[in-house]
Design an enzyme around this catalytic site. Sequence first.
Site, PDB file in Angstrom:
ATOM      1  N   GLU B 367      32.844  19.007  82.843  1.00 14.21           N
ATOM      2  CA  GLU B 367      31.810  18.013  82.535  1.00 14.21           C
ATOM      3  C   GLU B 367      32.378  16.752  81.881  1.00 14.21           C
ATOM      4  OE1 GLU B 367      31.832  21.585  82.100  1.00 14.21           O
ATOM      5  OE2 GLU B 367      30.928  21.431  80.121  1.00 14.21           O
ATOM      6  N   CYS B 504      37.073  21.055  60.059  1.00 13.40           N
ATOM      7  CA  CYS B 504      38.274  20.625  60.785  1.00 13.40           C
ATOM      8  C   CYS B 504      39.504  20.520  59.891  1.00 13.40           C
ATOM      9  CB  CYS B 504      38.031  19.284  61.447  1.00 13.40           C
ATOM     10  SG  CYS B 504      36.444  19.206  62.278  1.00 13.40           S
TER      11      CYS B 504
END
Lengths: 162, 581
Positions: B367, B504
Amino acid sequence: MEEKKRMPFKGTKEQEQQLMEVIESYKGTDGAVIPVLHAAQDIYGYLPIEVQTMIAEGLNVPLAEIYGIVTFYTQFSINPKGQYKIGVCLGTACYVKGSGDILEKIKELLGIDVGECTPDGKFSLDATRCIGACGLAPVMTINDDVYGRLTVDDVADIFSKY
Amino acid sequence: MDMVNLKINGQAVTVPAGYTILEAAREAGIDIPTLCYLKDASQTGSCRMCVVEIVGARALQAACVYPVAEGIEVLTHSPKVKQARKSTLELLLSNHDRSCLTCVRNKNCELQTLSEELGVSEIPFQGEMIKREIDDLSPSIVRNNNKCVLCRRCVNVCKNVQTVGAIDVTERGFKSQIASPFNMPLSDSNCVNCGQCIAACPTGALTEKDNTADVFDAIADPEKYVIVQTAPAVRAALGEEFGYEIGTPVTGKMAAALRRLGFDRVFDTDTGADITIMEEGTELIERIKNGGKLPLITSCSPGWIKFCEHSFPDFLDNLSSCKSPHQMFGAVLKSYYAKKHNLDPKKMFVVSVMPCVAKKFESQREEMEHEHLRDVDCVISTRELAKMIRQSGINFKSLPDEKFDIPFEEATGAGVIFGATGGVMEAALRTVADVLENKNIDKLEYHEVRGTEGIKEATVNIAGKDIRVAVAHGLGNARKLLDSIRSGEKQYEFIEIMACPGGCVTGGGQPIVNAKTYMEHDLKAERAKALYSEDERAAIRKSHENPDIVLLYKEFFGEPGSHLAHELLHTHYTARNRYTK
């Protein structure tokens, strides 16, 4: 990581129904995996990925953990048994008389390893402990037939009878 | 608190009840070697590296799991203990691929360190060695079981912390190995590519897929216009690779290093984060106003996305349709930026430096392209960037502080905090509050969503409306949170989820920290502090006030959520099997 050819899974709706009932009866109990695996092996005869996945999803246990348990215990098998179950005796007497070479020859002829089944479902191969026929060493069994005093060259002829 | 008195190596020590001998010894300044132990993740006592002698006890005991007791006397380095540890290690090494010189973990390997500390000078046991096939089919993670010591740190993190369970111990005895079910490649399993197993691995058995050669090749290709972007969390940890204290932001030196590596343009993914806030904030407001599917759940973390696709497919409609910031930014670079600067987007090569290995998988999802142009061409981790810098003879510490390139030179404080758990939520609230109140709100900091607690909840009143929010980091916490929504126990309007514990900053692509450092530092909080301090110093702290963003929408996208924005910046998800790809 190359994938070996294996016998296609032929589980029926009835078998699935049976397994689901077993899983349902164990839901929420600690230590459910091993009794459910035993029941599943009774139902299907072996524990292929399709069966292990149903158990993993049903009991909420990762498939990797189920697979780890199945490969740890020798009583669980991930391969089906063939129409003809070959057993090669690796007891002391047979081993000394060369049953190791016979086992190698069978592996080569059938293209399968110990514990596996040919993709057509005809032969499965196991290495056994002493079966008490040391006088005939080295010995191989195929279902109820016993073949003794074997040489490597006999194997192909014997298989052609099945 | 109940305290316990004991003696370690003759030294009187008083510690809280419930401490292990390992913890008590560390407090007394005594290091007991460990291998399978990892704070908060793995305490199995299986490797026997931490055995100690307890005076009067029959056998040696594993210090990492043995609780302190009143009056016991512990010897941590008696001759008996040292001999036992050394023999165990020698046995482990006898079936270990000892090609240290060419190992990615050379000089950063706990097994190597142990070997030195325990004084192993030869391998007395020469026996059979098992040769294992290397699994390098995953775009994110490489497994080399020839370097595995079966410590199970990866299994414990994957199964218990992340509740993924893609790998486990299989077979038994000498044949034991860590594997996916039916020994399938990791890429065929329900592995979400978070890489927490890599962060947990003491050796080189688990590593990231190395893409540094692709980047060097692109830079050397005169036909290619190579643009690099760096995620917020990278600056908070890259310094550790060059000897800086944990939590030292190195943004300026990082930009300088990237320029010296030869990238044509050096940009900041923080700008992508600001775009994400514009799109995701708009999506939230629309869903609230128009009775859309709630709670809206953030979609920046590709490990979380794959986890959701496998384990919570009934929540796919709750996911924001926004691509993650670096994918958005890649798409903007190859459209808006290319057009504005007369560049052929086909010749552009966008590299993302990420604290994450799941981003490698994400960038390869089908995608993630527009008109046959991939949004991002290559993803490298913080570790790989450090490697490139070292291989290029760049003296990192002596670099000047430089800025990112123009445009997109200055992103906002909202963008930079994306790298810590709670940061995306806080950044979104800053913008959503202004938009819904239709004025400039003074409140900038939402401390209720900061910090390292597993699940954080808050109710924020905006424009007379209560918005219930929750933040989860680590997939085990995400699972808990989603289960409570599934059962109807909890309701929220907006949720942030990050796959890695801490977000993160402690992602699977960040510099690897050994078990001892984990005990001594609060890694999540210390690295996050680097980002929050940068936010405090930022001239602009709200995404929608970023002048580059204002211009981007004025010149190109029109409005957030416009047709063009949807084509370039949004995506969709696919339900997957629970335990296989």
